[in-house]
Motif scaffolding. Structure first.
Motif, short mmCIF file in Angstrom:
data_model
loop_
_atom_site.label_atom_id
_atom_site.label_comp_id
_atom_site.label_asym_id
_atom_site.label_seq_id
_atom_site.Cartn_x
_atom_site.Cartn_y
_atom_site.Cartn_z
N GLY A 20 49.30 31.42 33.78
CA GLY A 20 47.90 31.09 34.04
C GLY A 20 47.24 31.87 35.15
N ARG A 21 47.96 32.80 35.77
CA ARG A 21 47.41 33.56 36.89
C ARG A 21 47.39 35.04 36.57
NH1 ARG A 21 50.29 34.28 41.81
NH2 ARG A 21 48.61 35.28 42.88
N LEU B 191 44.20 40.85 28.40
CA LEU B 191 44.26 41.18 29.83
C LEU B 191 42.99 41.86 30.33
CD1 LEU B 191 47.93 42.33 30.36
CD2 LEU B 191 46.88 40.22 31.04
N ALA B 192 42.15 42.31 29.45
CA ALA B 192 40.96 43.05 29.86
C ALA B 192 40.05 42.27 30.81
CB ALA B 192 40.19 43.52 28.63
N PRO B 193 39.73 40.98 30.58
CA PRO B 193 38.79 40.31 31.47
C PRO B 193 39.42 39.78 32.75
CG PRO B 193 39.39 38.84 29.69
CD PRO B 193 40.05 40.17 29.41
N PHE B 194 40.73 39.82 32.90
CA PHE B 194 41.36 39.23 34.06
C PHE B 194 41.09 40.06 35.31
CE2 PHE B 194 44.63 37.64 30.89
CZ PHE B 194 43.89 36.52 30.63
N ARG B 195 40.89 39.40 36.41
CA ARG B 195 40.66 40.04 37.69
C ARG B 195 41.67 39.49 38.69
NH1 ARG B 195 37.74 43.11 35.15
NH2 ARG B 195 35.50 43.04 35.09
N THR B 196 42.01 40.31 39.67
CA THR B 196 42.88 39.82 40.72
C THR B 196 42.09 38.88 41.62
OG1 THR B 196 42.34 41.63 42.19
CG2 THR B 196 44.23 41.95 40.73
N GLN B 197 42.76 38.27 42.56
CA GLN B 197 42.12 37.32 43.46
C GLN B 197 41.00 37.96 44.26
OE1 GLN B 197 43.00 34.42 42.74
NE2 GLN B 197 44.92 34.87 41.73
N ARG B 198 41.08 39.28 44.52
CA ARG B 198 40.06 39.97 45.32
C ARG B 198 38.87 40.39 44.46
NH1 ARG B 198 45.15 41.76 46.89
NH2 ARG B 198 45.01 43.27 45.24
N GLY B 199 38.96 40.22 43.15
CA GLY B 199 37.86 40.58 42.27
C GLY B 199 37.90 42.01 41.78
#
Length: 140
Positions: free
Chosen positions: A74-75, A130-138
């Motif tokens: 989920g992350r 995976l395309a729309p996922f962003r890391t915690q920093r954006g």
């Protein structure tokens, strides 16, 4: 009268395996091949632009240039990948660097590192998930 003698106990499993192999051959299916270790300069071309996933919990995309994008439990996350000597080395979101042996058979792949259990999954073209996922920093 001639009484039939019972078959030796090892005959039944051998016959069952023979029948199963013949049925697979007749159906055009190939038996699962054993995993082979991929080393050094074979690793980069195998992984670049591909996704390694267990199809349930996690997926890792090995982008060209050593960028690693991930989605696990989920992350989303990011990191880097590189080949060091004969192994694949990954740095994943603050986890430090861990190096693995790479084992493959067709699309099946395992990342092995003693004493941990191997990370098992398949290697394929990346899906769009995976395309729309962003890391915690954006960052992408």
């Amino acid at each position: 009268m001639n009484a039939m003698k019972p078959l030796p106990t090892f005959i039944v499993p051998v016959l069952a395996l023979t029948i199963a192999a013949q049925a697979m051959a007749a159906a055009g299916e190939k038996p699962v091949s054993s995993l082979q270790r991929i080393r050094g300069n074979e690793i980069g071309p195998l992984l670049a632009g591909r996704e390694f996933t267990d199809e349930v919990h996690s997926a890792f995309v090995f982008e060209k240039g050593g960028v690693l994008r991930s989605f696990a439990f989920g992350r989303s996350g990011a990191g880097t990948w590189r080949v060091s000597g004969q192994d694949l080395c990954l740095v994943r979101d603050g986890d430090g660097e861990h190096c693995f042996e790479v084992w493959v058979a067709g699309s099946r792949m395992e990342l092995r590192r003693e004493p941990a259990e191997p990370e098992e999954g398949i290697l394929r073209q990346p899906t769009g998930r995976l395309a729309p996922f962003r890391t915690q920093r954006g960052a992408p």
